[in-house]
Motif scaffolding. Structure first.
Motif, PDB file in Angstrom:
ATOM      1  N   ILE A   1      11.000 -14.370 -15.473  1.00  0.00           N
ATOM      2  CA  ILE A   1      10.807 -15.494 -16.379  1.00  0.00           C
ATOM      3  C   ILE A   1       9.353 -15.546 -16.832  1.00  0.00           C
ATOM      4  CG2 ILE A   1      10.683 -18.017 -16.462  1.00  0.00           C
ATOM      5  CD1 ILE A   1      13.285 -18.025 -14.785  1.00  0.00           C
ATOM      6  N   GLU A   2       8.443 -15.336 -15.910  1.00  0.00           N
ATOM      7  CA  GLU A   2       7.020 -15.378 -16.248  1.00  0.00           C
ATOM      8  C   GLU A   2       6.663 -14.312 -17.287  1.00  0.00           C
ATOM      9  OE1 GLU A   2       2.953 -14.818 -13.776  1.00  0.00           O
ATOM     10  OE2 GLU A   2       4.531 -15.977 -12.807  1.00  0.00           O
ATOM     11  N   VAL A   3       7.178 -13.104 -17.112  1.00  0.00           N
ATOM     12  CA  VAL A   3       6.898 -12.021 -18.056  1.00  0.00           C
ATOM     13  C   VAL A   3       7.501 -12.338 -19.425  1.00  0.00           C
ATOM     14  CG1 VAL A   3       7.399  -9.592 -18.582  1.00  0.00           C
ATOM     15  CG2 VAL A   3       6.650 -10.250 -16.290  1.00  0.00           C
ATOM     16  N   GLU A   4       8.741 -12.798 -19.439  1.00  0.00           N
ATOM     17  CA  GLU A   4       9.378 -13.098 -20.717  1.00  0.00           C
ATOM     18  C   GLU A   4       8.727 -14.304 -21.402  1.00  0.00           C
ATOM     19  OE1 GLU A   4      13.714 -13.550 -22.889  1.00  0.00           O
ATOM     20  OE2 GLU A   4      13.624 -12.773 -20.850  1.00  0.00           O
ATOM     21  N   GLN A   5       8.282 -15.257 -20.628  1.00  0.00           N
ATOM     22  CA  GLN A   5       7.597 -16.416 -21.203  1.00  0.00           C
ATOM     23  C   GLN A   5       6.312 -15.972 -21.913  1.00  0.00           C
ATOM     24  OE1 GLN A   5       6.040 -19.333 -18.414  1.00  0.00           O
ATOM     25  NE2 GLN A   5       6.712 -20.959 -19.783  1.00  0.00           N
ATOM     26  N   ARG A   6       5.569 -15.072 -21.303  1.00  0.00           N
ATOM     27  CA  ARG A   6       4.355 -14.553 -21.964  1.00  0.00           C
ATOM     28  C   ARG A   6       4.711 -13.865 -23.271  1.00  0.00           C
ATOM     29  NH1 ARG A   6       2.423 -13.288 -16.605  1.00  0.00           N
ATOM     30  NH2 ARG A   6       3.259 -11.191 -16.788  1.00  0.00           N
ATOM     31  N   TYR A   7       5.812 -13.119 -23.259  1.00  0.00           N
ATOM     32  CA  TYR A   7       6.269 -12.436 -24.483  1.00  0.00           C
ATOM     33  C   TYR A   7       6.519 -13.445 -25.596  1.00  0.00           C
ATOM     34  CZ  TYR A   7       9.663 -10.280 -27.649  1.00  0.00           C
ATOM     35  OH  TYR A   7      10.350  -9.859 -28.765  1.00  0.00           O
ATOM     36  N   TRP A   8       7.300 -14.473 -25.321  1.00  0.00           N
ATOM     37  CA  TRP A   8       7.640 -15.460 -26.356  1.00  0.00           C
ATOM     38  C   TRP A   8       6.419 -16.224 -26.832  1.00  0.00           C
ATOM     39  CZ3 TRP A   8      11.708 -14.835 -29.039  1.00  0.00           C
ATOM     40  CH2 TRP A   8      12.873 -14.306 -28.486  1.00  0.00           C
ATOM     41  N   TYR A   9       5.560 -16.626 -25.899  1.00  0.00           N
ATOM     42  CA  TYR A   9       4.373 -17.384 -26.303  1.00  0.00           C
ATOM     43  C   TYR A   9       3.426 -16.523 -27.132  1.00  0.00           C
ATOM     44  CZ  TYR A   9       5.759 -21.299 -23.361  1.00  0.00           C
ATOM     45  OH  TYR A   9       6.417 -22.366 -22.806  1.00  0.00           O
ATOM     46  N   ARG A  10       3.327 -15.245 -26.809  1.00  0.00           N
ATOM     47  CA  ARG A  10       2.487 -14.335 -27.602  1.00  0.00           C
ATOM     48  C   ARG A  10       3.018 -14.243 -29.028  1.00  0.00           C
ATOM     49  NH1 ARG A  10       2.627 -10.217 -24.421  1.00  0.00           N
ATOM     50  NH2 ARG A  10       4.192  -9.058 -25.565  1.00  0.00           N
ATOM     51  N   LEU A  11       4.341 -14.125 -29.172  1.00  0.00           N
ATOM     52  CA  LEU A  11       4.937 -14.071 -30.514  1.00  0.00           C
ATOM     53  C   LEU A  11       4.673 -15.367 -31.284  1.00  0.00           C
ATOM     54  CD1 LEU A  11       8.450 -12.405 -30.063  1.00  0.00           C
ATOM     55  CD2 LEU A  11       6.366 -11.386 -30.967  1.00  0.00           C
ATOM     56  N   MET A  12       4.836 -16.490 -30.612  1.00  0.00           N
ATOM     57  CA  MET A  12       4.624 -17.771 -31.283  1.00  0.00           C
ATOM     58  C   MET A  12       3.153 -17.973 -31.661  1.00  0.00           C
ATOM     59  SD  MET A  12       7.058 -20.436 -29.335  1.00  0.00           S
ATOM     60  CE  MET A  12       8.049 -19.653 -28.099  1.00  0.00           C
ATOM     61  N   ASP A  13       2.266 -17.651 -30.725  1.00  0.00           N
ATOM     62  CA  ASP A  13       0.839 -17.835 -30.988  1.00  0.00           C
ATOM     63  C   ASP A  13       0.331 -16.945 -32.115  1.00  0.00           C
ATOM     64  OD1 ASP A  13       0.662 -19.751 -29.025  1.00  0.00           O
ATOM     65  OD2 ASP A  13      -0.204 -18.409 -27.518  1.00  0.00           O
TER      66      ASP A  13
ATOM     67  N   THR B   1      18.321 -18.879 -25.431  1.00  0.00           N
ATOM     68  CA  THR B   1      18.905 -18.330 -24.205  1.00  0.00           C
ATOM     69  C   THR B   1      17.857 -18.290 -23.103  1.00  0.00           C
ATOM     70  OG1 THR B   1      20.530 -17.023 -25.410  1.00  0.00           O
ATOM     71  CG2 THR B   1      19.999 -16.292 -23.177  1.00  0.00           C
ATOM     72  N   PHE B   2      16.675 -17.802 -23.451  1.00  0.00           N
ATOM     73  CA  PHE B   2      15.590 -17.739 -22.468  1.00  0.00           C
ATOM     74  C   PHE B   2      15.249 -19.129 -21.929  1.00  0.00           C
ATOM     75  CE2 PHE B   2      11.035 -18.387 -21.778  1.00  0.00           C
ATOM     76  CZ  PHE B   2      10.920 -17.728 -20.560  1.00  0.00           C
ATOM     77  N   THR B   3      15.102 -20.108 -22.809  1.00  0.00           N
ATOM     78  CA  THR B   3      14.733 -21.446 -22.341  1.00  0.00           C
ATOM     79  C   THR B   3      15.843 -22.074 -21.494  1.00  0.00           C
ATOM     80  OG1 THR B   3      15.414 -22.495 -24.417  1.00  0.00           O
ATOM     81  CG2 THR B   3      13.087 -21.921 -24.198  1.00  0.00           C
ATOM     82  N   ARG B   4      17.080 -21.767 -21.805  1.00  0.00           N
ATOM     83  CA  ARG B   4      18.198 -22.271 -20.985  1.00  0.00           C
ATOM     84  C   ARG B   4      18.098 -21.709 -19.568  1.00  0.00           C
ATOM     85  NH1 ARG B   4      24.568 -20.942 -21.800  1.00  0.00           N
ATOM     86  NH2 ARG B   4      25.274 -22.085 -19.974  1.00  0.00           N
ATOM     87  N   ILE B   5      17.828 -20.410 -19.466  1.00  0.00           N
ATOM     88  CA  ILE B   5      17.674 -19.772 -18.160  1.00  0.00           C
ATOM     89  C   ILE B   5      16.468 -20.354 -17.427  1.00  0.00           C
ATOM     90  CG2 ILE B   5      17.128 -17.595 -16.984  1.00  0.00           C
ATOM     91  CD1 ILE B   5      18.716 -16.222 -19.330  1.00  0.00           C
ATOM     92  N   MET B   6      15.361 -20.477 -18.128  1.00  0.00           N
ATOM     93  CA  MET B   6      14.129 -20.979 -17.513  1.00  0.00           C
ATOM     94  C   MET B   6      14.330 -22.392 -16.962  1.00  0.00           C
ATOM     95  SD  MET B   6      10.308 -21.355 -19.140  1.00  0.00           S
ATOM     96  CE  MET B   6      10.820 -22.543 -20.381  1.00  0.00           C
ATOM     97  N   HIS B   7      14.952 -23.259 -17.743  1.00  0.00           N
ATOM     98  CA  HIS B   7      15.148 -24.634 -17.293  1.00  0.00           C
ATOM     99  C   HIS B   7      16.154 -24.727 -16.145  1.00  0.00           C
ATOM    100  CE1 HIS B   7      12.549 -26.736 -20.064  1.00  0.00           C
ATOM    101  NE2 HIS B   7      12.931 -25.880 -20.980  1.00  0.00           N
ATOM    102  N   ALA B   8      17.109 -23.826 -16.102  1.00  0.00           N
ATOM    103  CA  ALA B   8      18.055 -23.816 -14.977  1.00  0.00           C
ATOM    104  C   ALA B   8      17.375 -23.329 -13.697  1.00  0.00           C
ATOM    105  CB  ALA B   8      19.246 -22.926 -15.305  1.00  0.00           C
ATOM    106  N   ALA B   9      16.489 -22.355 -13.843  1.00  0.00           N
ATOM    107  CA  ALA B   9      15.843 -21.764 -12.669  1.00  0.00           C
ATOM    108  C   ALA B   9      14.684 -22.597 -12.141  1.00  0.00           C
ATOM    109  CB  ALA B   9      15.348 -20.359 -13.002  1.00  0.00           C
ATOM    110  N   ILE B  10      13.996 -23.280 -13.039  1.00  0.00           N
ATOM    111  CA  ILE B  10      12.812 -24.034 -12.643  1.00  0.00           C
ATOM    112  C   ILE B  10      13.132 -25.524 -12.745  1.00  0.00           C
ATOM    113  CG2 ILE B  10      10.381 -24.463 -13.118  1.00  0.00           C
ATOM    114  CD1 ILE B  10      10.366 -21.670 -14.481  1.00  0.00           C
ATOM    115  N   ASP B  11      13.481 -26.090 -11.633  1.00  0.00           N
ATOM    116  CA  ASP B  11      13.850 -27.502 -11.567  1.00  0.00           C
ATOM    117  C   ASP B  11      12.679 -28.263 -10.954  1.00  0.00           C
ATOM    118  OD1 ASP B  11      14.857 -29.991 -10.981  1.00  0.00           O
ATOM    119  OD2 ASP B  11      16.642 -29.261  -9.973  1.00  0.00           O
ATOM    120  N   SER B  12      11.879 -28.898 -11.784  1.00  0.00           N
ATOM    121  CA  SER B  12      10.682 -29.577 -11.279  1.00  0.00           C
ATOM    122  C   SER B  12      11.036 -30.715 -10.319  1.00  0.00           C
ATOM    123  CB  SER B  12       9.820 -30.092 -12.428  1.00  0.00           C
ATOM    124  OG  SER B  12      10.553 -30.981 -13.231  1.00  0.00           O
TER     125      SER B  12
END
Length: 92
Positions: free
Chosen positions: A24-36, A50-61
Motif C-alpha cells: 500500500i505504501e509503495v502504491e500510495q507513493r505512485y498515485w501521489y507522484r502522478l497527482m502531484d 480500487t486502491f483507496t478502497r483497499i487502503m481504507h479496508a486495510a488501514i482502520d485508524s
C-alpha cells in the motif's frame, strides 16, 4: 523505484494487513507522484478508487487507536487482525 503491480481487490482479499502495508505504501507513493506532477491519465480513476478502497479496508485508524489503548491498559489484543487475510475477516 522498482516497478510494482497495482493491487486488486481479489489479491488484497488473500493478503493480511501485515502483507499489505508495504504494498500500500509503495502504491500510495505512485498515485501521489502522478497527482502531484499532473500526469494522472484519463481513465485511471477506477484504478485509483480500487486502491483507496483497499487502503481504507486495510488501514482502520479506529482499530489502531482501540488496540493502542488496550495495550496501554494491559489488555490482550487479537493478532488475527494483522495476520488473517482481509477476505477471511470480511473486511474487503
Amino acid at each position: 523505484m522498482p516497478r510494482f503491480e497495482r493491487l486488486t481487490i481479489e489479491e488484497a482479499r488473500t493478503l493480511s494487513r501485515d502483507q499489505l502495508l508495504d504494498r500500500i505504501e509503495v502504491e500510495q507513493r505512485y498515485w501521489y507522484r502522478l497527482m502531484d506532477s499532473g500526469t494522472l491519465r484519463v481513465g485511471e480513476d477506477e484504478a485509483y478508487r480500487t486502491f483507496t478502497r483497499i487502503m481504507h479496508a486495510a488501514i482502520d485508524s479506529g482499530r489502531a487507536v482501540s488496540d493502542t489503548l488496550a495495550l496501554l491498559n494491559g489488555e490482550c489484543v487479537s493478532e488475527e487482525y494483522w495476520t488473517r487475510p482481509l477476505g477471511e475477516l470480511g473486511d474487503l
